[in-house]
Write an enzyme that holds these catalytic residues in place. Structure first.
Site, PDB file in Angstrom:
ATOM      1  N   ILE A  18       0.832  -1.208   0.000  1.00  0.00           N
ATOM      2  CA  ILE A  18       0.000   0.000   0.000  1.00  0.00           C
ATOM      3  C   ILE A  18       0.867   1.260   0.000  1.00  0.00           C
ATOM      4  CG2 ILE A  18      -1.691   1.293   1.361  1.00  0.00           C
ATOM      5  CD1 ILE A  18      -2.729  -1.457   2.422  1.00  0.00           C
ATOM      6  N   ASN A  82       1.968   4.720   7.313  1.00  0.00           N
ATOM      7  CA  ASN A  82       1.441   3.489   6.703  1.00  0.00           C
ATOM      8  C   ASN A  82       2.194   2.241   7.155  1.00  0.00           C
ATOM      9  OD1 ASN A  82       0.311   1.809   4.265  1.00  0.00           O
ATOM     10  ND2 ASN A  82       2.537   1.734   4.065  1.00  0.00           N
ATOM     11  N   TYR A 147      -3.116  -7.022  16.818  1.00  0.00           N
ATOM     12  CA  TYR A 147      -3.257  -6.154  15.634  1.00  0.00           C
ATOM     13  C   TYR A 147      -4.411  -5.170  15.841  1.00  0.00           C
ATOM     14  CZ  TYR A 147      -3.633  -4.906  10.642  1.00  0.00           C
ATOM     15  OH  TYR A 147      -3.676  -4.229   9.436  1.00  0.00           O
ATOM     16  N   LYS A 151      -4.315  -1.042  15.968  1.00  0.00           N
ATOM     17  CA  LYS A 151      -5.020  -0.204  14.995  1.00  0.00           C
ATOM     18  C   LYS A 151      -6.037   0.709  15.693  1.00  0.00           C
ATOM     19  CE  LYS A 151      -2.898  -1.419  11.248  1.00  0.00           C
ATOM     20  NZ  LYS A 151      -2.055  -0.447  10.522  1.00  0.00           N
ATOM     21  N   VAL A 180      -6.311  -6.113   1.595  1.00  0.00           N
ATOM     22  CA  VAL A 180      -5.798  -5.458   0.387  1.00  0.00           C
ATOM     23  C   VAL A 180      -4.831  -6.427  -0.294  1.00  0.00           C
ATOM     24  CG1 VAL A 180      -4.601  -3.410  -0.504  1.00  0.00           C
ATOM     25  CG2 VAL A 180      -5.956  -3.245   1.600  1.00  0.00           C
ATOM     26  N   THR A 182      -1.762  -7.330  -1.093  1.00  0.00           N
ATOM     27  CA  THR A 182      -0.343  -7.038  -0.831  1.00  0.00           C
ATOM     28  C   THR A 182       0.304  -8.299  -0.246  1.00  0.00           C
ATOM     29  OG1 THR A 182      -0.613  -6.388   1.483  1.00  0.00           O
ATOM     30  CG2 THR A 182      -0.941  -4.663  -0.174  1.00  0.00           C
TER      31      THR A 182
HETATM   32  P1  NAP Z   1       3.223  -5.015   3.548  1.00  0.00           P
HETATM   33  O1  NAP Z   1       3.088  -5.307   2.102  1.00  0.00           O
HETATM   34  O2  NAP Z   1       3.592  -6.093   4.481  1.00  0.00           O
HETATM   35  O3  NAP Z   1       4.228  -3.781   3.711  1.00  0.00           O
HETATM   36  C1  NAP Z   1       4.501  -3.285   4.999  1.00  0.00           C
HETATM   37  C2  NAP Z   1       5.374  -2.067   4.889  1.00  0.00           C
HETATM   38  O4  NAP Z   1       5.670  -1.619   6.228  1.00  0.00           O
HETATM   39  C3  NAP Z   1       6.690  -2.365   4.206  1.00  0.00           C
HETATM   40  O5  NAP Z   1       6.988  -1.308   3.323  1.00  0.00           O
HETATM   41  C4  NAP Z   1       7.675  -2.421   5.358  1.00  0.00           C
HETATM   42  O6  NAP Z   1       8.924  -1.898   4.930  1.00  0.00           O
HETATM   43  C5  NAP Z   1       7.067  -1.438   6.347  1.00  0.00           C
HETATM   44  N1  NAP Z   1       7.520  -1.670   7.720  1.00  0.00           N
HETATM   45  C6  NAP Z   1       7.267  -2.724   8.526  1.00  0.00           C
HETATM   46  N2  NAP Z   1       7.895  -2.571   9.703  1.00  0.00           N
HETATM   47  C7  NAP Z   1       8.569  -1.387   9.625  1.00  0.00           C
HETATM   48  C8  NAP Z   1       9.386  -0.664  10.528  1.00  0.00           C
HETATM   49  N3  NAP Z   1       9.685  -1.130  11.760  1.00  0.00           N
HETATM   50  N4  NAP Z   1       9.887   0.520  10.115  1.00  0.00           N
HETATM   51  C9  NAP Z   1       9.615   0.995   8.899  1.00  0.00           C
HETATM   52  N5  NAP Z   1       8.845   0.367   7.998  1.00  0.00           N
HETATM   53  C10 NAP Z   1       8.336  -0.820   8.368  1.00  0.00           C
HETATM   54  O7  NAP Z   1       1.874  -4.394   4.134  1.00  0.00           O
HETATM   55  P2  NAP Z   1       0.664  -3.614   3.443  1.00  0.00           P
HETATM   56  O8  NAP Z   1      -0.397  -4.595   3.205  1.00  0.00           O
HETATM   57  O9  NAP Z   1       1.146  -2.758   2.351  1.00  0.00           O
HETATM   58  O10 NAP Z   1       0.197  -2.740   4.696  1.00  0.00           O
HETATM   59  C11 NAP Z   1       0.446  -1.357   4.804  1.00  0.00           C
HETATM   60  C12 NAP Z   1      -0.399  -0.804   5.949  1.00  0.00           C
HETATM   61  O11 NAP Z   1      -1.780  -1.034   5.662  1.00  0.00           O
HETATM   62  C13 NAP Z   1      -0.130  -1.458   7.291  1.00  0.00           C
HETATM   63  O12 NAP Z   1      -0.214  -0.493   8.319  1.00  0.00           O
HETATM   64  C14 NAP Z   1      -1.262  -2.453   7.427  1.00  0.00           C
HETATM   65  O13 NAP Z   1      -1.550  -2.762   8.767  1.00  0.00           O
HETATM   66  C15 NAP Z   1      -2.382  -1.690   6.749  1.00  0.00           C
HETATM   67  N6  NAP Z   1      -3.451  -2.550   6.258  1.00  0.00           N
HETATM   68  C16 NAP Z   1      -3.179  -3.588   5.422  1.00  0.00           C
HETATM   69  C17 NAP Z   1      -4.216  -4.385   4.996  1.00  0.00           C
HETATM   70  C18 NAP Z   1      -3.994  -5.566   4.079  1.00  0.00           C
HETATM   71  O14 NAP Z   1      -4.907  -6.368   3.910  1.00  0.00           O
HETATM   72  N7  NAP Z   1      -2.846  -5.710   3.453  1.00  0.00           N
HETATM   73  C19 NAP Z   1      -5.518  -4.123   5.418  1.00  0.00           C
HETATM   74  C20 NAP Z   1      -5.760  -3.050   6.259  1.00  0.00           C
HETATM   75  C21 NAP Z   1      -4.719  -2.267   6.674  1.00  0.00           C
HETATM   76  P3  NAP Z   1      10.341  -2.626   5.142  1.00  0.00           P
HETATM   77  O15 NAP Z   1      10.134  -4.084   5.047  1.00  0.00           O
HETATM   78  O16 NAP Z   1      11.171  -2.019   4.048  1.00  0.00           O
HETATM   79  O17 NAP Z   1      10.756  -2.148   6.493  1.00  0.00           O
END
Ligand code: NAP
Length: 251
Positions: A18, A82, A147, A151, A180, A182
């Site tokens: 995202i 994010n 989680y 949130k 989402v 991802t």
């Molecule tokens: P993702 O593909 O797992 O990516 C997570 C991102 O967070 C990566 O860019 C990772 O970067 C970064 N991250 C994790 N720990 C970190 C840290 N300690 N410091 C800095 N960066 C960190 O997840 P996503 O699905 O894109 O999710 C993005 C956001 O949307 C999250 O907050 C998640 O909870 C929320 N969300 C996701 C969903 C879903 O279904 N996917 C639904 C609702 C909400 P690095 O690995 O480079 O550190």
């Protein structure tokens, strides 16, 4: 106030998923975007994708790294908190370590980054703080207590910032997506496949079967709402949580 082309945006967790889509959307809208994360290779791919994106390594749980990063970044107009991590376990099997890991990234990371930019935004009387929360910030869910708590904390933080900035040119809002498409969701699907022996396609269908949306959300749909909130004409939207689940949760 300067025009949108001059705006500076920082997106945390922008190395993939995202956050990457948000960084690319804000860059396409003409902003100067700083994409934050820890994975240098993935960050390089994101900055290579647009002349408007620069990447920076920053672990959002590390106070010194966050303070140092924002000290070296131009004044931030749009902050998108994010970066996030997820996991799932029954409460009785949730370790303190896992609980703290999720709070550290999802809640404390949002706090540290918001604290770093808020003073400057208020001085300049313009700013947008946008937190990517989750539908798990709106209601409880089975086996995701850590989680869900993180949130709810992120949304509580955003709402309180919104009260502090009310009446200024700064706003704070959160966005609540369901599943989402991802890597985070791919891990959930892999878990279902492991536990049930379902195919990936069936596991994905099972995740969204009883939802109003009936499908996974795409990262670009989240980025679209970020761009909307970041717009000049969105200044009256403050303290809101915008749910993108097709209508299951109506706030
Ligand atoms: P993702 O593909 O797992 O990516 C997570 C991102 O967070 C990566 O860019 C990772 O970067 C970064 N991250 C994790 N720990 C970190 C840290 N300690 N410091 C800095 N960066 C960190 O997840 P996503 O699905 O894109 O999710 C993005 C956001 O949307 C999250 O907050 C998640 O909870 C929320 N969300 C996701 C969903 C879903 O279904 N996917 C639904 C609702 C909400 P690095 O690995 O480079 O550190």
């Amino acid at each position: 106030m300067t025009g949108p082309e001059a705006r500076v945006a920082v997106v945390t967790g922008a190395s993939r998923g995202i956050g990457r889509a948000i960084a690319q959307r804000l860059a396409a809208d003409g902003m100067q975007v700083f994409a934050l994360g820890r994975d240098v290779t993935a960050l390089g791919e994101v900055s290579d994708s647009s002349p408007n994106i620069e990447s920076r390594v920053c672990d959002v749980t590390d106070e010194d790294q966050v303070v140092g990063l924002f000290a070296e970044t131009p004044p931030v107009d749009v902050l998108v908190t994010n970066a996030g991590v997820a996991s799932s376990a029954k409460l009785t099997r949730t370790t303190l370590e896992e609980w703290e890991r999720l709070q550290a990234v999802n809640a404390t990371g949002a706090f540290l980054c918001s604290r770093a930019v808020l003073g400057g935004m208020l001085e300049r009387d313009w700013g947008r703080i946008i937190t990517i929360a989750s539908v798990a910030g709106q209601r409880g869910g089975k086996y995701i207590a850590a989680y869900t708590a993180s949130k709810h904390a992120a949304i509580g933080l955003t709402r309180s910032i919104a009260m502090e900035v009310a009446g200024s040119g700064v706003t704070a809002n959160s966005i609540c997506p369901p599943y989402v498409r991802t890597e985070m969701t791919a891990a959930t699907i892999a878990n279902i496949v492991d536990r049930t022996g379902m195919t990936e396609a069936d596991a994905e269908a099972a995740l969204t079967a009883d939802t109003a949306l009936g499908r996974l959300l795409e990262p670009e749909e989240v980025a679209h709402v970020v761009a909307f909130l970041a717009n000049d004409n969105s200044g009256a939207i403050n303290g809101q949580s915008i749910v993108l689940d097709g209508g299951d949760i109506q706030t």
